[in-house]
Design a protein around this motif. Structure first.
Motif, mmCIF file in Angstrom:
data_model
loop_
_atom_site.group_PDB
_atom_site.id
_atom_site.type_symbol
_atom_site.label_atom_id
_atom_site.label_comp_id
_atom_site.label_asym_id
_atom_site.label_seq_id
_atom_site.Cartn_x
_atom_site.Cartn_y
_atom_site.Cartn_z
ATOM 1 N N LYS A 2 2.123 1.979 -3.439
ATOM 2 C CA LYS A 2 0.966 2.378 -4.371
ATOM 3 C C LYS A 2 0.396 3.560 -3.817
ATOM 4 O O LYS A 2 0.057 4.877 -5.564
ATOM 5 C CB LYS A 2 -0.534 1.038 -4.017
ATOM 6 C CG LYS A 2 -1.880 1.671 -5.063
ATOM 7 C CD LYS A 2 -2.878 -0.118 -4.586
ATOM 8 C CE LYS A 2 -1.872 -0.899 -4.524
ATOM 9 N NZ LYS A 2 -3.774 -1.747 -4.274
ATOM 10 N N ASN A 3 0.692 4.168 -3.247
ATOM 11 C CA ASN A 3 0.182 5.357 -2.598
ATOM 12 C C ASN A 3 0.666 6.287 -3.282
ATOM 13 O O ASN A 3 0.979 7.451 -3.613
ATOM 14 C CB ASN A 3 0.213 5.669 -0.565
ATOM 15 C CG ASN A 3 0.175 7.027 -0.420
ATOM 16 O OD1 ASN A 3 -0.799 7.728 -1.304
ATOM 17 N ND2 ASN A 3 0.781 7.475 0.611
ATOM 18 N N GLN A 39 0.422 6.625 -6.976
ATOM 19 C CA GLN A 39 -0.258 7.498 -7.253
ATOM 20 C C GLN A 39 -0.238 8.899 -7.009
ATOM 21 O O GLN A 39 -0.896 9.735 -8.100
ATOM 22 C CB GLN A 39 -1.726 7.529 -6.280
ATOM 23 C CG GLN A 39 -2.597 5.783 -6.474
ATOM 24 C CD GLN A 39 -3.505 5.411 -5.358
ATOM 25 O OE1 GLN A 39 -3.190 5.945 -4.101
ATOM 26 N NE2 GLN A 39 -3.998 3.978 -5.645
ATOM 27 N N ASP A 65 -5.881 1.383 0.387
ATOM 28 C CA ASP A 65 -5.848 1.499 -2.051
ATOM 29 C C ASP A 65 -6.939 2.900 -0.810
ATOM 30 O O ASP A 65 -7.599 3.128 -0.873
ATOM 31 C CB ASP A 65 -6.172 0.566 -1.386
ATOM 32 C CG ASP A 65 -6.181 1.013 -3.238
ATOM 33 O OD1 ASP A 65 -5.700 2.600 -3.752
ATOM 34 O OD2 ASP A 65 -6.549 0.724 -4.554
ATOM 35 N N GLU A 78 0.585 -1.575 -0.121
ATOM 36 C CA GLU A 78 -0.242 0.242 0.250
ATOM 37 C C GLU A 78 0.682 1.228 0.236
ATOM 38 O O GLU A 78 0.204 2.719 -0.361
ATOM 39 C CB GLU A 78 -0.520 0.466 1.209
ATOM 40 C CG GLU A 78 -1.768 -0.682 0.990
ATOM 41 C CD GLU A 78 -3.242 -1.005 -0.077
ATOM 42 O OE1 GLU A 78 -3.279 0.085 -0.468
ATOM 43 O OE2 GLU A 78 -3.865 -2.224 0.165
#
Length: 567
Positions: A117-118, A121, A198, A114
């Motif tokens: 993923k952060n 993004q 997420d 995560e």
């Protein structure tokens, strides 16, 4: 005549509306702020839930009749569960082996995934300059997250004014730990993107950012240890003063502002369940205390246990609900709760106790200690017992058995909060979920791990600080000898020996620069001294010289030559 008819119609409409309002209970007040006078609707709102019938509607008229305490109506519930460890743990397990039972590789993998993923993004939504620190981001993995966690725990042990000071080369802050593990820029990048869920799959849940993490931790807490007979429910605060819709203010707590956590703990301080209070919109403010107790203890009902609560949670409807689930309730009680006997208004002398009970075995008692204490219990009478202690007048101290069991049960949560507060790694942050996650990962989880460690090693118990030190040594590899460091020390000592035996010559340089002038450089010893005291920027102000030691090939002034090269 027309005016009279209108007035009659208006008065009948008002009466009709008041009848409707009497049937409708719109109370949404949080029970932390009970008024002095209570209405009958408080009992209905205290336990009622959306789409559920009111608990008080099931209470018979006979149950609301209070008589002198005899103890004949109480249900003799027998505790029959086997408390203790539910899995086999090796006796030679290390501190990290125990913590790894709670902070599992699955959780570490979730955090690494995560966090990456952060970061992805963020980078895809923002245009960055070449000099931006975010442009240097590279994905992290489990091993790096473990080192990051090790540094977080170490920073709780070694407190410094700011995060940057841990990487300072100033003499007052310099250390041999953090620079070998991770650079400051990398640590700050991971801390910036640290995430647990997420963002693009955000449900209608105020605490979705830590929901998965909390669920996994609670599952691990519950599958390691089975609780004993007494369990306590209370709240604790994670300090936070930023902007947050469900930030709480509790003036009696050490941290008055923050995120409120409801905890279920055993008498030994082990935490079995945690719930984050996300505000009224989640529970509608109706029966908050009752709902929290039932939710936290749901897994441990119907086993003859006893739940200990303070006056925020304790109520007669809660006692009925727990009795239906073969569980006792013991707790202090607010005297302005509804449907209580008149005994709560009695005026008592010091050490005097009075009480009433109903046919369901619920006892309401009032005892005068230094002040009045109102109590509710489903397992005691109002007998006084000798505590085995004496007061200043050399008199035996006696207390109700209710109070003794209450103090015994509540001691667990106080112990958990106390141990968690020692060397806490929780630092100032504008992200509330960082503070909650760090409190659960490196506060509650480490306290639970310490209790398990001391349970399997009764002859080699550790204190909480020693346990944190053992975790740091293992996660950062500080307990392993560094071969490279030993080689460097050996080579440095040999060079020093050679320098001492050789003859040092102080002379002026003949080297010329492009402008046909003698090359001038800063004295190496003055520069290092100033750098350690005030930093590299101030060290650049050291005066340049053209003299050096021809043996060491180091530029030095005369005074430093006499100190470091001759003496």
């Amino acid at each position: 005549m027309l005016k009279t008819a209108k007035l009659d119609n208006l008065s009948s409409a008002i009466v009709e509306r008041s009848d409707i309002l009497k049937q409708f209970d719109d109370s949404d007040a949080d029970k932390a702020f009970n008024p002095v006078s209570s209405s009958e609707s408080d009992v209905l709102s205290e336990l009622s839930d959306n789409n559920e019938p009111s608990i008080s509607s099931n209470i018979s008229v006979a149950s609301q009749t209070w008589t002198n305490v005899t103890g004949n109506y109480q249900k003799p519930l027998q505790f029959y569960n086997n408390s203790g460890l539910k899995i086999d743990i090796l006796v030679d397990s290390t501190a990290w082996d125990i913590l790894n039972l709670f902070l599992t590789n699955e959780i570490i993998e979730l955090i690494a995934e995560e966090t990456n993923k952060n970061a992805q993004q963020f980078l895809s939504k923002n245009r960055l300059t070449k000099s931006s620190r975010f442009s240097k981001w590279i994905p992290t993995d489990q091993q790096e997250i473990k080192k990051f966690f090790g540094l977080i725990i170490w920073m709780g042990l070694v407190q410094m004014p700011t995060l940057e000071d841990y990487w300072s080369i100033s003499t007052r802050y310099k250390n041999n730990v953090v620079q070998k593990i991770m650079s400051r820029n990398r640590f700050e990048l991971i801390l910036r993107f640290l995430h647990f869920s997420d963002n693009e799959k955000a449900p209608d849940d105020r605490i979705y950012k830590v929901r998965d993490l909390i669920d996994k931790l609670i599952e691990n807490f519950q599958k390691i240890l089975e609780p004993e007979e007494f369990l306590a429910v209370d709240e604790t605060m994670v300090p936070f003063r930023g902007r947050l819709i469900f930030r709480q203010y509790i003036p009696g707590k050490a941290h008055k502002y923050g995120v409120k956590l409801f905890k279920l703990c055993g008498t030994n301080g082990y935490t079995y369940n945690v719930q984050v209070y996300a505000g009224k919109s989640q529970v509608d403010g109706k029966g908050l205390g009752c709902r929290v107790v039932l939710d936290l203890s749901q897994r441990y009902l119907n086993a003859g246990r006893t739940i200990i609560t303070d006056n925020f949670y304790t109520s007669v409807p809660l006692a009925y609900e727990l009795l239906k689930n073969k569980t006792h309730l013991v707790g202090t009680l607010r005297s302005n709760r509804v449907k209580l006997p008149e005994v709560t208004k009695a005026k008592l002398k010091p050490n005097e106790i009075v009480g009433r009970e109903n046919i369901d075995g619920i006892v309401i008692a009032k005892w005068r200690d230094k002040r009045d204490v109102t109590m509710l219990t489903t397992r005691h009478n109002i007998n006084m017992v000798d505590t085995g202690k004496i007061n200043k007048k050399r008199e035996n101290i006696v207390k109700p058995q209710i109070i003794i069991d209450y103090n015994k049960g509540k001691a667990g949560i106080d112990l958990s909060d106390q141990l968690s507060s020692y060397n806490s790694p929780v630092r100032k942050s504008i992200r509330w979920y960082h503070k909650v996650a760090i409190e659960l990962l490196f506060g509650t989880s480490i306290v639970n791990a310490l209790l398990i460690y001391n349970k399997i090693k009764p002859n080699n118990k550790l204190k909480i600080t020693q346990f944190r030190e053992a975790l740091v040594d293992e996660l950062l590899g500080l307990n392993k000898p560094n071969e490279n460091e030993n080689e460097q020390l050996t080579s440095t000592s040999m060079q020093r020996t050679q320098r001492r035996t050789m003859k040092h010559i102080f002379q002026e340089t003949t080297e010329k620069c492009k402008r046909n002038r003698k090359v001038r450089k800063r004295c190496a010893h003055c520069y290092e001294k100033q750098k350690c005291l005030e930093g590299s920027v101030k060290a650049r102000e050291v005066k340049k010289i053209s003299t050096f030691c021809s043996t060491c090939q180091v530029y030095t002034c005369l005074s430093c030559f006499n100190i470091h090269h001759i003496n």
